[in-house]
Write a protein that holds these residues in place. Structure first.
Motif: not given
Length: 205
Positions: A17, A53-55, A57-58, A61
């Motif tokens: 991340r 997108l796994h970490y 979502p958009s 974000h």
């Protein structure tokens, strides 16, 4: 799965991340807010777009995550804990921001968008501005006491100080050759200090 294994996976996920946020910060610095895409960030960090997108979502974000990371790394993040902080600390923050136009673009654009409707960044900015007003009120009280030269209490003046900083950022983004953001903020601080000295002189006479 053992506790050690879960801890190892959590640490790896957090490291990934942070790597995504580092990559996003680099892409923003290179391309600016509008041209930053999830695909460009994914390529920079060696992931697919679904992997990013796994970490996050958009894109919104992800950009909020960048701003949160900026606050953790920033000089401003330690301001509240600095017992001897004064307005010169804010001058340093403004100077630092002048070196990061892409991040300032991101902050300004998301702040404006968050004020309209249900936006993913609304909670972040609501809490951030509340925290900034509290920190700035404490700073102003340490600088001037319970009353500023014009008679305002620190809690009354704190939103105005926030407004000066954000307003200068917008003007600087629109006309960087005409608006010297750090110099303009130093001029504002000088006005506060001059008013303080004027008040002292009047009191002595």
């Amino acid at each position: 799965m053992t506790e050690r294994q879960r801890g190892g996976r959590a640490a790896k996920a957090e490291a990934r991340r942070e790597a995504i946020l580092d990559a996003a910060m680099t892409v923003i610095a290179e391309r600016g807010y509008r041209a930053t895409t999830l695909g460009a960030v994914a390529e920079r960090v060696g992931l697919t777009q679904p992997g990013v997108l796994h970490y996050f979502p958009s894109k919104e974000h992800l950009l909020i995550g960048v701003l949160e990371a900026r606050d953790r790394w920033d000089v401003a993040a330690v301001l509240a804990g600095a017992a001897n902080a004064d307005l010169s600390h804010l001058e340093q923050v403004v100077e630092y921001n002048a070196e990061r136009p892409g991040v300032v673009q991101t902050f300004t654009a998301l702040a404006a968008e968050s004020a309209i409707g249900a936006h993913p960044a609304r909670e972040f900015f609501t809490e951030r501005y509340a925290g900034a007003r509290e920190v700035f009120a404490d700073l102003l009280r340490r600088e001037f006491g319970d009353r500023l030269p014009g008679g305002l209490e620190p809690e009354q003046a704190a939103p105005l100080l926030v407004a000066v900083m954000d307003g200068l950022q917008i003007q600087w983004l629109l006309a960087p050759d005409d608006v010297d953001m750090p110099a303009a903020f130093r001029d504002f601080v000088a006005l506060l200090a001059a008013g303080d000295r004027t008040g002292d002189d009047a009191a002595r006479h």
